[in-house]
Motif scaffolding. Structure first.
Motif, PDB file in Angstrom:
ATOM      1  N   GLN A  43       0.813  -1.215   0.000  1.00  0.00           N
ATOM      2  CA  GLN A  43       0.000   0.000   0.000  1.00  0.00           C
ATOM      3  C   GLN A  43       0.849   1.270   0.000  1.00  0.00           C
ATOM      4  OE1 GLN A  43      -2.592  -0.589   3.342  1.00  0.00           O
ATOM      5  NE2 GLN A  43      -3.937  -1.972   2.217  1.00  0.00           N
ATOM      6  N   GLU A  44       2.060   1.164   0.450  1.00  0.00           N
ATOM      7  CA  GLU A  44       2.961   2.316   0.457  1.00  0.00           C
ATOM      8  C   GLU A  44       3.270   2.787  -0.970  1.00  0.00           C
ATOM      9  OE1 GLU A  44       7.589   3.137   1.804  1.00  0.00           O
ATOM     10  OE2 GLU A  44       6.455   1.538   2.772  1.00  0.00           O
ATOM     11  N   TYR A  45       3.353   1.849  -1.922  1.00  0.00           N
ATOM     12  CA  TYR A  45       3.749   2.179  -3.288  1.00  0.00           C
ATOM     13  C   TYR A  45       2.580   2.325  -4.256  1.00  0.00           C
ATOM     14  CZ  TYR A  45       8.405   1.105  -1.614  1.00  0.00           C
ATOM     15  OH  TYR A  45       9.580   1.105  -0.913  1.00  0.00           O
ATOM     16  N   VAL A  46       1.410   1.833  -3.906  1.00  0.00           N
ATOM     17  CA  VAL A  46       0.270   1.878  -4.822  1.00  0.00           C
ATOM     18  C   VAL A  46      -0.097   3.306  -5.236  1.00  0.00           C
ATOM     19  CG1 VAL A  46      -2.204   1.391  -5.033  1.00  0.00           C
ATOM     20  CG2 VAL A  46      -0.663  -0.369  -4.175  1.00  0.00           C
ATOM     21  N   PRO A  47      -0.173   4.282  -4.328  1.00  0.00           N
ATOM     22  CA  PRO A  47      -0.545   5.639  -4.768  1.00  0.00           C
ATOM     23  C   PRO A  47       0.415   6.215  -5.813  1.00  0.00           C
ATOM     24  CG  PRO A  47      -0.690   5.482  -2.383  1.00  0.00           C
ATOM     25  CD  PRO A  47      -0.046   4.218  -2.867  1.00  0.00           C
ATOM     26  N   GLU A  48       1.696   5.921  -5.689  1.00  0.00           N
ATOM     27  CA  GLU A  48       2.665   6.409  -6.663  1.00  0.00           C
ATOM     28  C   GLU A  48       2.443   5.767  -8.030  1.00  0.00           C
ATOM     29  OE1 GLU A  48       6.671   6.128  -5.051  1.00  0.00           O
ATOM     30  OE2 GLU A  48       5.866   6.583  -3.053  1.00  0.00           O
ATOM     31  N   ILE A  49       2.121   4.492  -8.041  1.00  0.00           N
ATOM     32  CA  ILE A  49       1.842   3.803  -9.304  1.00  0.00           C
ATOM     33  C   ILE A  49       0.584   4.382  -9.941  1.00  0.00           C
ATOM     34  CG2 ILE A  49       1.155   1.584 -10.310  1.00  0.00           C
ATOM     35  CD1 ILE A  49       3.052   0.242  -8.322  1.00  0.00           C
ATOM     36  N   LEU A  50      -0.431   4.603  -9.131  1.00  0.00           N
ATOM     37  CA  LEU A  50      -1.683   5.155  -9.653  1.00  0.00           C
ATOM     38  C   LEU A  50      -1.486   6.563 -10.191  1.00  0.00           C
ATOM     39  CD1 LEU A  50      -4.175   3.880  -6.934  1.00  0.00           C
ATOM     40  CD2 LEU A  50      -3.863   3.007  -9.256  1.00  0.00           C
ATOM     41  N   SER A  51      -0.662   7.356  -9.529  1.00  0.00           N
ATOM     42  CA  SER A  51      -0.467   8.731 -10.008  1.00  0.00           C
ATOM     43  C   SER A  51       0.236   8.742 -11.361  1.00  0.00           C
ATOM     44  CB  SER A  51       0.304   9.560  -8.979  1.00  0.00           C
ATOM     45  OG  SER A  51       1.644   9.149  -8.904  1.00  0.00           O
ATOM     46  N   VAL A  52       1.168   7.836 -11.588  1.00  0.00           N
ATOM     47  CA  VAL A  52       1.826   7.765 -12.893  1.00  0.00           C
ATOM     48  C   VAL A  52       0.854   7.218 -13.936  1.00  0.00           C
ATOM     49  CG1 VAL A  52       3.708   6.701 -14.210  1.00  0.00           C
ATOM     50  CG2 VAL A  52       4.126   7.558 -11.912  1.00  0.00           C
ATOM     51  N   GLY A  77      11.978   9.783 -15.909  1.00  0.00           N
ATOM     52  CA  GLY A  77      11.584  10.294 -14.598  1.00  0.00           C
ATOM     53  C   GLY A  77      10.494   9.439 -13.975  1.00  0.00           C
ATOM     54  N   PRO A  78       9.242   9.862 -14.138  1.00  0.00           N
ATOM     55  CA  PRO A  78       8.138   9.146 -13.470  1.00  0.00           C
ATOM     56  C   PRO A  78       8.010   7.675 -13.868  1.00  0.00           C
ATOM     57  CG  PRO A  78       7.366  11.230 -14.384  1.00  0.00           C
ATOM     58  CD  PRO A  78       8.778  11.057 -14.834  1.00  0.00           C
ATOM     59  N   MET A  79       8.238   7.366 -15.138  1.00  0.00           N
ATOM     60  CA  MET A  79       8.062   5.973 -15.568  1.00  0.00           C
ATOM     61  C   MET A  79       9.159   5.064 -14.999  1.00  0.00           C
ATOM     62  SD  MET A  79       5.254   5.881 -17.263  1.00  0.00           S
ATOM     63  CE  MET A  79       5.210   4.420 -18.263  1.00  0.00           C
ATOM     64  N   THR A  80      10.356   5.575 -14.862  1.00  0.00           N
ATOM     65  CA  THR A  80      11.429   4.765 -14.287  1.00  0.00           C
ATOM     66  C   THR A  80      11.191   4.534 -12.797  1.00  0.00           C
ATOM     67  OG1 THR A  80      12.985   5.562 -15.941  1.00  0.00           O
ATOM     68  CG2 THR A  80      13.916   4.597 -13.947  1.00  0.00           C
ATOM     69  N   SER A  81      10.713   5.571 -12.092  1.00  0.00           N
ATOM     70  CA  SER A  81      10.414   5.366 -10.671  1.00  0.00           C
ATOM     71  C   SER A  81       9.215   4.428 -10.507  1.00  0.00           C
ATOM     72  CB  SER A  81      10.174   6.695  -9.963  1.00  0.00           C
ATOM     73  OG  SER A  81       9.021   7.325 -10.445  1.00  0.00           O
ATOM     74  N   LEU A  82       8.294   4.454 -11.467  1.00  0.00           N
ATOM     75  CA  LEU A  82       7.163   3.522 -11.452  1.00  0.00           C
ATOM     76  C   LEU A  82       7.669   2.087 -11.541  1.00  0.00           C
ATOM     77  CD1 LEU A  82       3.953   2.949 -12.085  1.00  0.00           C
ATOM     78  CD2 LEU A  82       4.870   2.696 -14.375  1.00  0.00           C
ATOM     79  N   LYS A  83       8.584   1.835 -12.468  1.00  0.00           N
ATOM     80  CA  LYS A  83       9.147   0.492 -12.625  1.00  0.00           C
ATOM     81  C   LYS A  83       9.836   0.047 -11.341  1.00  0.00           C
ATOM     82  CE  LYS A  83      12.712  -2.028 -15.017  1.00  0.00           C
ATOM     83  NZ  LYS A  83      13.400  -2.343 -13.793  1.00  0.00           N
ATOM     84  N   GLN A  84      10.537   0.960 -10.702  1.00  0.00           N
ATOM     85  CA  GLN A  84      11.218   0.648  -9.448  1.00  0.00           C
ATOM     86  C   GLN A  84      10.193   0.304  -8.355  1.00  0.00           C
ATOM     87  OE1 GLN A  84      13.510   3.940  -7.945  1.00  0.00           O
ATOM     88  NE2 GLN A  84      15.034   2.575  -7.076  1.00  0.00           N
ATOM     89  N   ASN A  85       9.112   1.063  -8.271  1.00  0.00           N
ATOM     90  CA  ASN A  85       8.063   0.782  -7.286  1.00  0.00           C
ATOM     91  C   ASN A  85       7.404  -0.568  -7.541  1.00  0.00           C
ATOM     92  OD1 ASN A  85       8.511   3.206  -5.975  1.00  0.00           O
ATOM     93  ND2 ASN A  85       6.961   4.292  -7.154  1.00  0.00           N
ATOM     94  N   MET A  86       7.214  -0.903  -8.809  1.00  0.00           N
ATOM     95  CA  MET A  86       6.635  -2.199  -9.141  1.00  0.00           C
ATOM     96  C   MET A  86       7.570  -3.321  -8.675  1.00  0.00           C
ATOM     97  SD  MET A  86       5.033  -1.228 -12.872  1.00  0.00           S
ATOM     98  CE  MET A  86       4.685  -2.898 -13.393  1.00  0.00           C
ATOM     99  N   SER A  87       8.857  -3.121  -8.800  1.00  0.00           N
ATOM    100  CA  SER A  87       9.821  -4.131  -8.344  1.00  0.00           C
ATOM    101  C   SER A  87       9.771  -4.294  -6.826  1.00  0.00           C
ATOM    102  CB  SER A  87      11.231  -3.746  -8.777  1.00  0.00           C
ATOM    103  OG  SER A  87      11.333  -3.761 -10.174  1.00  0.00           O
ATOM    104  N   TYR A  88       9.611  -3.178  -6.106  1.00  0.00           N
ATOM    105  CA  TYR A  88       9.496  -3.258  -4.649  1.00  0.00           C
ATOM    106  C   TYR A  88       8.248  -4.039  -4.244  1.00  0.00           C
ATOM    107  CZ  TYR A  88      13.020   0.482  -4.340  1.00  0.00           C
ATOM    108  OH  TYR A  88      14.158   1.233  -4.437  1.00  0.00           O
TER     109      TYR A  88
END
Length: 154
Positions: A43-52, A77-88
């Motif tokens: 749940q910590e990373y879901v909002p960031e994924i949704l915002s991208v 920028g945002p898409m690379t951090s999205l990929k990183q969040n998905m990995s987490y």
């Protein structure tokens, strides 16, 4: 003659032991579930994924305007951090979903590379088709998340 009953009783003991060991009741194991800690990390990373994911139209407009520098900035920028969040998140999913989540993350990365290459080549058609596929990957990834995480999507 005295030996026959002892051999026969030994065979019967072995047979009874075998039948008892094969006939024991099976213990039903509960299906794997998420721990509270895993849910919190997801749940910590879901909002960031949704915002991208919600910025899909922004990327499409940049591609349509042939604003290749900003397309590259968006990808790196945002898409690379999205990929990183998905990995987490992937490491906190149930084992049965981890392989599929890793594959979706790889697919997303490949689509991002193709968008970046299309931006370098100034190929808007290739960029748009891979943009669509990349955001479909994001939606597929979100489908793997537990229901309590998805409730934040609303």
């Amino acid at each position: 003659m005295a030996r026959q009953p002892s051999i026969l009783s030994l065979i019967l003991v072995i047979l009874a032991t075998f039948l008892i060991s094969c006939g024991s009741p099976t213990v039903a194991t509960a299906p794997p579930t998420y721990t509270t800690d895993q849910l919190e990390k997801i749940q910590e990373y879901v909002p960031e994924i949704l915002s991208v994911r919600d910025r899909s139209e922004e990327l499409q407009k940049l591609i349509e305007k042939n604003d290749w520098i900003y397309v590259g900035n968006f990808i790196h920028g945002p898409m690379t951090s999205l990929k990183q969040n998905m990995s987490y998140i992937t490491s906190n999913l149930l084992p049965k979903n981890q392989a599929q989540a890793r594959q979706i993350t790889r697919d997303l990365f490949n689509h991002l590379v193709k968008i970046d290459q299309a931006a370098s080549d100034r190929n808007s058609q290739l960029a748009l088709s891979n943009k669509k596929a990349a955001f479909a990957d994001i939606d597929n990834f979100l489908q793997l998340l537990p229901q309590s995480s998805k409730s934040q999507e609303s």
